[in-house]
Design an enzyme around this catalytic site. Sequence first.
Site, mmCIF file in Angstrom:
data_model
loop_
_atom_site.group_PDB
_atom_site.id
_atom_site.type_symbol
_atom_site.label_atom_id
_atom_site.label_comp_id
_atom_site.label_asym_id
_atom_site.label_seq_id
_atom_site.Cartn_x
_atom_site.Cartn_y
_atom_site.Cartn_z
ATOM 1 N N CYS A 554 0.779 -1.211 -0.054
ATOM 2 C CA CYS A 554 0.012 0.154 -0.138
ATOM 3 C C CYS A 554 0.898 1.287 -0.024
ATOM 4 O O CYS A 554 0.201 2.181 -0.365
ATOM 5 C CB CYS A 554 -0.826 -0.078 1.094
ATOM 6 S SG CYS A 554 -1.859 -1.613 1.389
ATOM 7 N N HIS A 689 -2.820 8.416 6.231
ATOM 8 C CA HIS A 689 -2.974 7.308 5.502
ATOM 9 C C HIS A 689 -4.463 6.578 5.672
ATOM 10 O O HIS A 689 -5.194 6.393 4.603
ATOM 11 C CB HIS A 689 -1.952 6.007 6.184
ATOM 12 C CG HIS A 689 -2.104 4.786 5.427
ATOM 13 N ND1 HIS A 689 -1.707 4.811 3.909
ATOM 14 C CD2 HIS A 689 -2.403 3.613 5.696
ATOM 15 C CE1 HIS A 689 -1.932 3.549 3.491
ATOM 16 N NE2 HIS A 689 -2.487 2.885 4.431
ATOM 17 N N HIS A 730 -9.046 3.277 -1.064
ATOM 18 C CA HIS A 730 -7.656 2.921 -1.006
ATOM 19 C C HIS A 730 -7.446 2.613 -2.033
ATOM 20 O O HIS A 730 -7.494 1.456 -2.647
ATOM 21 C CB HIS A 730 -7.693 1.916 0.196
ATOM 22 C CG HIS A 730 -6.386 1.833 0.625
ATOM 23 N ND1 HIS A 730 -5.083 2.298 0.145
ATOM 24 C CD2 HIS A 730 -5.834 0.823 1.529
ATOM 25 C CE1 HIS A 730 -4.261 1.945 0.700
ATOM 26 N NE2 HIS A 730 -4.606 0.851 1.660
ATOM 27 N N HIS A 1327 47.265 -17.491 -51.055
ATOM 28 C CA HIS A 1327 47.112 -16.125 -50.940
ATOM 29 C C HIS A 1327 48.149 -15.863 -49.931
ATOM 30 O O HIS A 1327 47.890 -15.938 -48.598
ATOM 31 C CB HIS A 1327 45.763 -15.910 -50.274
ATOM 32 C CG HIS A 1327 45.501 -14.137 -50.024
ATOM 33 N ND1 HIS A 1327 45.669 -13.731 -48.780
ATOM 34 C CD2 HIS A 1327 44.826 -13.535 -50.715
ATOM 35 C CE1 HIS A 1327 45.725 -12.547 -48.808
ATOM 36 N NE2 HIS A 1327 44.989 -12.467 -49.885
ATOM 37 N N ASP A 1514 37.383 -13.754 -54.204
ATOM 38 C CA ASP A 1514 38.794 -13.056 -54.134
ATOM 39 C C ASP A 1514 38.991 -12.244 -55.735
ATOM 40 O O ASP A 1514 39.247 -11.099 -55.855
ATOM 41 C CB ASP A 1514 39.943 -13.849 -53.544
ATOM 42 C CG ASP A 1514 40.799 -12.857 -53.090
ATOM 43 O OD1 ASP A 1514 41.105 -11.812 -53.526
ATOM 44 O OD2 ASP A 1514 41.617 -13.291 -52.155
#
Length: 1751
Positions: A554, A689, A730, A1327, A1514
């Site tokens: 609450c 409250h 409430h 390569h 490539d």
Amino acid sequence: MRIFHFSNKFPPDDLADLFRRLRLHSKCPNHVILARVLEEVTDVVREEIAELPAELRSLLPPFQSILDLAESFNWHQGPLSGTFECVFLVLMPVCLFVGRPDEFVFRRDTSLFTGLGLGFLAATAIVASPSLCSVPVTVAEVVRMAMRTGLLIYQRSQDLEPQSLDGALESWTSIVKGMGEVAVREGIDEYNSSTDTPQPSSIYISVVEPDGSVFINGPPSRLRKFFSTSGKVQSAAHAPLPVYGGPCHAPHLYDHSHSSWAVKKCRAKVLSRDLSHAAYLLSMADGNPLKADTVLELFESATYILLTSIIRWGDVVNAITASSPLLEKDMKLQVEILRPSPVVDGLVSAIQKSHPGCSAYVVDLGEWIFDDTHISPHGAHEKIAVIGMSCRLPGGADDLELLWELLREGRDVHRKVPADRYDVDSHTDITGKQRNTSHTPFGCFVDQPGLFDAGFFDMSPREAGQTDPTHRLALLTAYEALEQSGYVPDRTRSTRRERVGTIYGQCSDDYRECNAGQDIDMYFIPGNYRAFAPGRISYFFKFSGPSFNIDTACSASLAAVQIACSVLSRGEADMVVAGGLNILTGSDSFAGLSKGFFLSKTGNCQVFDDAADGYCRGDGIGSIILKRLSDAQQDNDNILGLILGSATNHSSNAISITHPHAPTQANLYRSTLMQAGVRPQDVDLVEMHGTGTQAGDAAEIESVTKVFSPAVPRRSQPLRISSVKANVGHGEAAAGITALIKALLIFKHNEIPPQVCLRTTLNSKFPDLRQLNVHIPKKIIPWPRLPGRKRYIMVNNFSAAGGNTSLLLEEPPARPDPKGCPQTRFVVTVSAKSTVSLIRNLEGLLGFLKMDPFVDLASLAYTTTARRMHHKYRIVVHGASIQEIVKSLEQHISIAETQCAIQKAPTIGFVFSGQGSFSQGVGRQLFQEYPPYRNEIQRLDEICTSHGFDSILPAITSRSSDILEISPFMAQLVTVCVQIALCRLWRSLGVIPNVVVGASLGEYAALYAAGTLSASDVIYLVGQRARLMQELCTINSHSMLAVKATIGEIRHTVRNNAYEFACINGPRDVTLAASVEDINDIQQTLVSQGYRVAKLNVPFAFHSSQIEPILEPYNKIAHSVIFRNLKTALISPLLSDVVFDNKSFPPSYLRDSTRGTVQFSDAMTKAQEIGLVDSKTVWVEIGVHQTYTGAMRANIPNLEVVAPSLRSDESNWHTLAASMSALHSAGVHLDWNTWYKPFESQLRLLNLPPYQWNLKNHWIQHNGDWLLLKDKRSRTGYERSPAPAPPPLRTALVHHILEESFGKDGGTVVIQSNVTDDEFHAVASGHQMSGRPLVSVFAYTDIALIMARYMYSRLKSGTELSAMDFGKVRVFQGLIPRKDRSKPQYVRMRMQADPMCSSMPLSLHRVLDDEMNEEELAIGVVTCGDSHSWRDEWAAYSYLLTSRIEALHQLADQGLASRVSKDLVYTLFKNVVDYAEHYRGIQSAVMYGLEAVADVILSPSQDSRWTAPPHHIDPITHVGGLILNAGPAMDHTNTIYIMEGWESMRFSDSLMAGELYRSYVKMNPANDNSGFFSGDVYILHGNRVIGRVREMTLRPLPRILMSRFFDPPDSQYGQMAQQEPSTALPSTPQHTSSAKTTESTPSQQDESDNTSLATPENENKAPISGSWPNANSQLVRDAIALIASETGVEPDALTDETEFSAVGVDSLLSLVLVEKFALELNIDLQGSFFLETPNVCDLKAYLEGNQMTLR
């Protein structure tokens, strides 16, 4: 004797560590003064930052303390580096000084202060402080002075040689050693004279050191030129110094007005102090004591010396050593410094040498900073301001006014549970016997909680319906509260989105459990889980601060507010949206609370009543906006109330967890009051409250009376208590926020509403409240403000779980009525995200203005512009009175429904007009009444006078009636200065041009606006040009005539007079130049033929032969300025072209533009042809009068906006208001905050009607009685059929699966391969670089596609994979096999995929020897696409490529291009890379500059397992590498180029061995990386494009480093590279997005290009034949219906203009739609299609445009 020295350099220690230590020490009790220094300096720096232009303000991060800037802001770089170096060079030594433990006593006869540079200013802070307690305020003002000085220097640097906001800094200072001052000065004088350097830009001496070294200052480009051409000085030892802020110590640039400006904002109480007995401060220029009787004189004198004087430390030393009275024979001399300094060592040596009997020694006053013994931090506290609030509460209280009305009327709004929640009859049993039922049918409920504006928040109706209404209403109320607070993103320091937090309290999930849970759908999780409530707000508003969802039952909402206060106090955020959420939709909580005897059976909460039997549950949504008080006041916010203290504790000593405990509550109040420093008897109201439970009410009244109203001593003022729960129930998680909102409304309305629900008698457990002077209000109680006494309210909120939270509120500070501002005309705006809301917002504002016709117009304009978030539908009006505004708004109501939405911000152009309409007093009103403009004009006037020109101010400030002769020279100078000032004004308002153009004289201002000439250069050129005209041309002997006719018509009509075409502004807008006699004749001739003409008021015939006498002398002058690279595109009327870089300006450009015809029309045509401008471009005309609007409209058909800056025939305010209205209406993002900043303190944020939502009900009704039954019957399971076996993965490059996982969220696969394996090693061996095998990066393509196909087969079994794209590739390191192949060398490949396989990021890693750690080699992303659509896309420009390829071959035939054979290609390649035969696919190539085409035949593959063989990829692409590494356009001596990556690689057809392909590429320098080159490689088969590698990028590498970078890992260099992975290749630039990614994940990859590569399986798929139906066909209707079904939008609502984002199509729903299109409509779309396709109209266009490829 004590000599204190303040250095001009930072201490030699670790600067970051020093700042960290200052922070720690400032938190200690024994360093209170240090803490105060930092606080005061922080406030001053914030004030000064607030005055900076927006473009500079945006560079600074949010900060809570000045030390935050010191530690987190890179103040060593950027345009503000010099300014903040001034700040910290003052702050650091003073902080070290005040932290020392010595006594603060400095007498004139025993203390002497010296300082160099900024240390000189720092010393003034101590000299000007009579006591230690006065130091903080004094230091703050010295920092202000230093900061303003730094800004002044920056501004001067920008006037002389501007730098871009993100450009690299260049030095303004160099040191020359070994020559001496005289010789250096001779060299400087010779250079300045020989180059005709304008005086402000001249080179000069700034420092002469004791050893003879000289510091030379000047603009960086001129300084470089000086050292490269200046004879003797060129040969001397010299080096640049890290001085980047701009020119200082410059008497030719500054005078006393500048030092006064730097000091003028300092506080008067500091400046007025008497210094007649203060210690002396010695001038750093000559060593003499500064003569100052007040602090003002001291500050101005010190600043003037800093700005204008040469630093001569040798003279200071001589002055000290010559002061024999100060240095007596046996005196002990203590030289006190702040960290070691070689300058002081020289001083001590000189003293000891000249006074041998004097004992001199050095004391370091900064050593204390390293003593950590006494560090013990403590915190600070500041009031928190509530600046906005909104609510949705029971009883129809859907806004604050309705809530207040409900409270004043004392209404109790409880009722039976409404039908939209659940069936109350079947779920209620007052006997409590029936299972899972409530014993009460009552509650307090929000009306229609499903109402929501889904389109506003970019949610689809489907998503909205599945989203918890608490989340939706949180969005609505958060926006309303933000709007009430005047929030605009990033408007101020405290509204920076990264510093805004979101914190909400929530303790139930009814909608998830009872409504959405009935039929779980895709939004079930994000729509209902609690964390998404604040998270959704943060996401929508783009807040990056803390986001929390709090559940303390609450007390959740007030706990959320308390946490928000803590977050603000600790500096974790600067603004927080906080609140509480509770909507009751299920019966379970009713039943549970009933069983626990919490709920009342009789109705609402009977607070304080003896018959109270429990509480009544209630809905509640509340949102508030919080800031620190200082920030709220700084931002001119409306403060609704102040939170002085907030605290939470827990009732751990209660008899049960749910039972309250009065002593704990009392302790909480005391703690809150102590925190706030408020006495209990000063609190007049406690909002309790007050739930209406016997135990709760009794405990709370006990605790409240015990603290606030004890029996002894009895209160003198009554204490009133109340509880809002008696009205609205409430609200549980929303209870606290509801009470807080009520308390704030009490402050606002100055009255306390009545308490309701006292049906019987007061609770018998209460003490005698009357005796305690405690009262429950039974009627409205007036509670006005009282002078001298503040009002306080305590708000309580307790939790059933034992938590207690309290807030102490103080009334908001009183504010005077607004005073308005000097503007006489104001802009008022209304905007919305839908036409429905636009009309309602318009009606709401009109209603407000009609009810209050005397509202302050200036504040109304300020509120609707500077304090509102603006949306795409806009109504903009301007007027001089409320009545005029109302009339204009009423005229817009009828057309509001047809208002077009702004889709995107338009491009902006500046057009600078010429001199033709000059009049005296131009911009006078703006100059006198708008300080920012006045400051700019004054700044430009200083430049004029520094060049030796007369002041421009008389010509501007004079009235038209004044007798003032304006010379042609002055007219031109004023015109260009006004244009520059207006340009700066517009830029400060956020109007940043994308393109600029200037006509005639206006081109000089355009060159300034484009960034190629500085303001100083432009003023110098215009002034010198005008001077030459006055001296060499006869005034008024020639004239100019503007004619509305074509060139042909003029030639045909005017045959008997000599004339020239000076300006061609449009097809029918031509300006002629001739002698006065000829102009008069021509005028008569043309008028007689019916042509419109206008004779221009100019003294010369510009751009004609009359000007020729000045051309050569002017050309020489023009060569003295330096053209810098453009920051903005420039349309050149001389060149009839668009200029993008300074290389396009020929050397004689300024000369030619003076004489040549202004080809304005041709230039504008060119700009349109290249797509730079169009009819949607918004133009701002900058000049002394509106003259070019007609020309702009004539050249650009249907041009929508040309906004003038000034008009000579109306008020400046009127012109600007009209223009700003037009710009805002067109979608330009104006910085309204800057516009109103000079007058903001005189304006007020009005509380206007809130945004009017376009609400629709989105609600999932709870049905049935399953909540009662809770059926737990088990359900039988089922067996899943096994997934089909995935394809095998073993290939030459992909070896075995290390780990894999697949699930509903996607999948991950990790592959490990051994590089030393024969097959893998063979790939690398083909390569080689530097004679060593290196795996081609194109091998990664094969790896990526194999892994992607495997993942696709696992995640989308049975679905055909069409085509793939491998893109976003970034290569960080090369993969080089070891020499020693006896041990394995592993490489790991990780790939992830989402469930739809729309994006599959890949990362490749080298595994180190320990097999635990890895180094990243490369990353990339595989995406899926449609090869047919690519083929169609490429077909559109195939003919262009084939034409260009043919042209290259023709150039080769003519000998203009290089044709090379295969053998020569690979011979040339060997200098960098040596390819094996099967890689050598190029048969021949033609190279022309950076452009090339190659014929390629691919070698056959022996291995059938290849997907994209590297020996195919490539050679088909390495033509780009051929250009850079072997082509004639590049110098290959010192540099090679290696692969950096590519953005996209896709093929529509598979590559076939033996087929002839052509590869074409044109490489270009990369825009964002110096030295990098990139280009698009196109692969053609015949004349058809079948592949493209987009943005293939190569990076430079010094050839000398090849051996190091391409050595195997087990070689010497290779091992070093493994130890230091970052050196394996040159580091990828930080700003390359992929390079930042350390681990490739879907969220980190850019999915903007979801494209793909064809695979062999689908390469022969034929497109669907036949014609595609039009947009009204059945298929389109089916597509619309499918979208409507998935989003929940009615099909009729999906109009062409509907944006998919507006109906909630996010990334998740986009994937769903793509899948549905494939399954139900047989249309394959990319995964991000609906994110990249803006609206329905574009979808239809796509369907039509791809009729041959969609399937």
